[in-house]
Design a protein around this motif. Structure first.
Motif, PDB file in Angstrom:
ATOM      1  N   SER A  66     -12.122 -18.218  -4.443  1.00 39.40           N
ATOM      2  CA  SER A  66     -12.822 -19.381  -3.875  1.00 39.40           C
ATOM      3  C   SER A  66     -13.953 -19.827  -4.803  1.00 39.40           C
ATOM      4  O   SER A  66     -14.942 -19.128  -4.989  1.00 39.40           O
ATOM      5  CB  SER A  66     -13.390 -19.006  -2.505  1.00 39.40           C
ATOM      6  OG  SER A  66     -14.349 -19.955  -2.114  1.00 39.40           O
ATOM      7  N   GLU A 120     -15.938 -22.220  -4.217  1.00 37.08           N
ATOM      8  CA  GLU A 120     -17.092 -22.519  -3.373  1.00 37.08           C
ATOM      9  C   GLU A 120     -17.909 -21.249  -3.123  1.00 37.08           C
ATOM     10  O   GLU A 120     -19.131 -21.253  -3.161  1.00 37.08           O
ATOM     11  CB  GLU A 120     -16.546 -23.134  -2.066  1.00 37.08           C
ATOM     12  CG  GLU A 120     -17.575 -23.612  -1.094  1.00 37.08           C
ATOM     13  CD  GLU A 120     -17.868 -22.567  -0.041  1.00 37.08           C
ATOM     14  OE1 GLU A 120     -18.911 -22.693   0.604  1.00 37.08           O
ATOM     15  OE2 GLU A 120     -17.081 -21.599   0.126  1.00 37.08           O
ATOM     16  N   ARG A 121     -17.224 -20.111  -2.913  1.00 33.64           N
ATOM     17  CA  ARG A 121     -17.956 -18.853  -2.693  1.00 33.64           C
ATOM     18  C   ARG A 121     -18.715 -18.448  -3.960  1.00 33.64           C
ATOM     19  O   ARG A 121     -19.818 -17.905  -3.904  1.00 33.64           O
ATOM     20  CB  ARG A 121     -16.974 -17.746  -2.266  1.00 33.64           C
ATOM     21  CG  ARG A 121     -17.702 -16.491  -1.946  1.00 33.64           C
ATOM     22  CD  ARG A 121     -17.030 -15.584  -0.953  1.00 33.64           C
ATOM     23  NE  ARG A 121     -17.885 -14.420  -0.766  1.00 33.64           N
ATOM     24  CZ  ARG A 121     -17.467 -13.163  -0.805  1.00 33.64           C
ATOM     25  NH1 ARG A 121     -16.195 -12.899  -0.963  1.00 33.64           N
ATOM     26  NH2 ARG A 121     -18.320 -12.175  -0.658  1.00 33.64           N
ATOM     27  N   ARG A 157     -21.967 -20.165  -3.912  1.00 30.98           N
ATOM     28  CA  ARG A 157     -22.907 -19.619  -2.916  1.00 30.98           C
ATOM     29  C   ARG A 157     -23.386 -18.224  -3.286  1.00 30.98           C
ATOM     30  O   ARG A 157     -24.541 -17.871  -3.055  1.00 30.98           O
ATOM     31  CB  ARG A 157     -22.217 -19.533  -1.545  1.00 30.98           C
ATOM     32  CG  ARG A 157     -22.291 -20.807  -0.731  1.00 30.98           C
ATOM     33  CD  ARG A 157     -21.809 -20.547   0.703  1.00 30.98           C
ATOM     34  NE  ARG A 157     -20.380 -20.337   0.783  1.00 30.98           N
ATOM     35  CZ  ARG A 157     -19.797 -19.212   1.197  1.00 30.98           C
ATOM     36  NH1 ARG A 157     -20.507 -18.178   1.584  1.00 30.98           N
ATOM     37  NH2 ARG A 157     -18.483 -19.107   1.226  1.00 30.98           N
ATOM     38  N   THR A 186     -18.701 -24.071 -12.899  1.00 31.96           N
ATOM     39  CA  THR A 186     -19.072 -23.231 -11.751  1.00 31.96           C
ATOM     40  C   THR A 186     -19.089 -21.768 -12.196  1.00 31.96           C
ATOM     41  O   THR A 186     -18.480 -21.406 -13.209  1.00 31.96           O
ATOM     42  CB  THR A 186     -18.020 -23.354 -10.628  1.00 31.96           C
ATOM     43  OG1 THR A 186     -16.744 -22.983 -11.162  1.00 31.96           O
ATOM     44  CG2 THR A 186     -17.956 -24.762 -10.071  1.00 31.96           C
ATOM     45  N   TYR A 198     -11.787 -24.466   2.158  1.00 30.94           N
ATOM     46  CA  TYR A 198     -11.624 -24.549   0.701  1.00 30.94           C
ATOM     47  C   TYR A 198     -10.295 -23.962   0.245  1.00 30.94           C
ATOM     48  O   TYR A 198     -10.088 -23.703  -0.936  1.00 30.94           O
ATOM     49  CB  TYR A 198     -12.802 -23.861  -0.003  1.00 30.94           C
ATOM     50  CG  TYR A 198     -14.079 -24.612   0.270  1.00 30.94           C
ATOM     51  CD1 TYR A 198     -14.392 -25.761  -0.447  1.00 30.94           C
ATOM     52  CD2 TYR A 198     -14.925 -24.224   1.293  1.00 30.94           C
ATOM     53  CE1 TYR A 198     -15.530 -26.491  -0.156  1.00 30.94           C
ATOM     54  CE2 TYR A 198     -16.067 -24.943   1.594  1.00 30.94           C
ATOM     55  CZ  TYR A 198     -16.364 -26.079   0.858  1.00 30.94           C
ATOM     56  OH  TYR A 198     -17.482 -26.801   1.147  1.00 30.94           O
ATOM     57  N   ARG A 206     -15.665 -34.869  -1.820  1.00 29.48           N
ATOM     58  CA  ARG A 206     -16.429 -33.629  -2.012  1.00 29.48           C
ATOM     59  C   ARG A 206     -17.289 -33.738  -3.256  1.00 29.48           C
ATOM     60  O   ARG A 206     -16.829 -34.230  -4.290  1.00 29.48           O
ATOM     61  CB  ARG A 206     -15.479 -32.460  -2.206  1.00 29.48           C
ATOM     62  CG  ARG A 206     -14.970 -31.903  -0.929  1.00 29.48           C
ATOM     63  CD  ARG A 206     -14.110 -30.694  -1.229  1.00 29.48           C
ATOM     64  NE  ARG A 206     -13.639 -30.115   0.001  1.00 29.48           N
ATOM     65  CZ  ARG A 206     -12.633 -29.255   0.085  1.00 29.48           C
ATOM     66  NH1 ARG A 206     -11.984 -28.890  -1.009  1.00 29.48           N
ATOM     67  NH2 ARG A 206     -12.272 -28.763   1.235  1.00 29.48           N
ATOM     68  N   ASP A 264     -16.067 -33.025  -6.943  1.00 26.94           N
ATOM     69  CA  ASP A 264     -14.604 -33.048  -6.939  1.00 26.94           C
ATOM     70  C   ASP A 264     -14.090 -33.648  -8.244  1.00 26.94           C
ATOM     71  O   ASP A 264     -14.601 -34.656  -8.727  1.00 26.94           O
ATOM     72  CB  ASP A 264     -14.116 -33.903  -5.761  1.00 26.94           C
ATOM     73  CG  ASP A 264     -12.699 -33.556  -5.326  1.00 26.94           C
ATOM     74  OD1 ASP A 264     -12.373 -32.359  -5.280  1.00 26.94           O
ATOM     75  OD2 ASP A 264     -11.921 -34.487  -5.053  1.00 26.94           O
TER      76      ASP A 264
END
Ligand code: NAD
Ligand code: UD1
Length: 308
Positions: free
Chosen positions: A78, A80-81, A84, A139, A182, A272, A275
């Motif tokens: 992920s 997104e994880r 975070r 990322t 996600y 998003r 994106d």
């Protein structure tokens, strides 16, 4: 041949394990079951499953023992994880990779394959993306995947491993978990379409992706496992169909499938943040080097998911 598949209980990993067993290989799986499931794996006398962390030296040493090759798929997949919790995901995605590569080199495991990602290209506009395009990871996930490539290339160059890295584009197929917002868009859309639940398109739906069926990804990995020659520099291959599909095209295809619960209910929400607008791979290198061709068109792959 005995092969370690890290992350073997996950989406891509479980298909890889099935393909190896079908070819008569013996398989060792190392998985912490954070997203993978035992139910994804068959009961088979040629399969050994170890529950453990790829960043744990003892678990990696035991799981690799007696193996001729590894296929390294374990990761926090992920993106997104990773944004975070960059340190948590870094432990698995980079530290775990180095742990595995180093132990494999120490044990004299000859062959190693590594799952990198199209994410290493960032939002490059140089489409179709060839492997020679300068990476621009945006990322923590992408930075770790790229660093993993560099570490693996280091072991390869020193003659300590015969390694190959694969930059997967948007992989889809049966057993892809739709449960997180996600998750892969195809797994979410099909799961909802099957239940008659509404679908949300982020943005105008004209963004494009290069979707590749999991069976084709596994075929590329299987072809690479059979390669014995070790070129001086580690090969890096894009894995994709080499076709762009917009989300609107995808919705159109889903709407025409048998097995969905009536007409789709689609709404739009804001795009998003971050994106990528368009993604498309140049796959010439993989086709030429391994004689690989993607065999499953989008529609056939979507139907296979609904048929499971
Ligand atoms: P997945 O989440 O289904 O599989 C990952 C597996 O790794 C799971 O079984 C999980 O339990 C296991 N795992 C996670 N952390 C671990 C740890 N610390 N120790 C041991 N096992 C651990 O995801 P997937 O889609 O099958 O992805 C497989 C690989 O392909 C990943 O490396 C991912 O980054 C890469 N990839 C996937 C895609 C895609 O479109 N699915 C695209 C690019 C790259
Ligand atoms: C994918 C990978 C990611 C990789 C990136 C590289 C997955 C899950 N993620 O991200 O690991 O870094 O490629 O390019 O495979 N969307 C909707 N509605 C939804 C869900 C998604 O409209 O319910 C849209 C997204 O906004 C995006 C597109 O569908 O525009 C694809 O999204 P997704 O499947 O999450 O993958 P990527 O963002 O391309």
């Amino acid at each position: 041949m005995r092969v370690l598949v890290t992350g073997g209980a996950g989406f891509i990993g479980s298909h890889m394990v099935a393909a190896l067993l079908a070819r008569g290989a013996s398989v060792s799986v190392l998985d912490d079951f954070s997203t993978g499931k035992r139910a994804n794996l068959p009961a088979d006398g040629d399969l050994t499953v170890t529950e453990g962390d790829v960043a744990d030296p003892a678990a990696v040493e035991a799981a690799l023992s007696g193996c001729d090759a590894f296929v390294h798929l374990a990761a926090v997949a992920s993106v997104e994880r990773s944004v975070r919790e960059p340190l948590v995901t870094h432990r698995t995605n980079l530290q775990g990779s180095i742990q595995l590569f180093d132990e494999a080199a120490r044990q004299g495991v000859r062959r190693g394959l590594y799952a990198s990602s199209a994410a290493v290209y960032g939002d490059s506009a140089a489409l179709p993306l060839a492997e020679s395009e300068p990476p621009r990871p945006l990322t923590p996930y992408a930075a770790d995947k790229l660093a993993g490539e560099h570490y693996l290339a280091y072991y390869h160059r020193g003659g300590r491993l015969n390694a190959t890295a694969f930059r997967f584009f948007n992989v889809f197929g049966p057993r892809q978990d739709p449960s997180s917002p996600y998750s892969g868009v195809i797994s979410i859309f099909l799961d909802r379409a099957r239940r008659g639940a509404p679908l949300t398109v982020f943005g105008d739906g004209l963004q494009t992706r290069d979707f590749v069926y999991v069976g084709d990804v596994v075929n590329a990995l299987m072809a690479a496992l059979a390669v014995r020659a070790a070129p001086r520099e580690m090969p890096v291959y894009n894995v994709a169909r080499g076709e762009r599909v917009s989300l609107l095209d995808l919705l159109d295809a889903i709407g025409r499938l048998d097995g969905i619960a009536g007409p789709l209910t689609v709404s739009h929400a804001a795009a998003r943040e971050g994106d990528i607008r368009h993604s498309l791979a140049d796959t010439a290198r993989l086709r030429e080097a391994l004689g690989w061709e993607p065999r499953t068109p989008l529609l056939a792959g979507l139907a296979a998911i609904l048929a499971e």
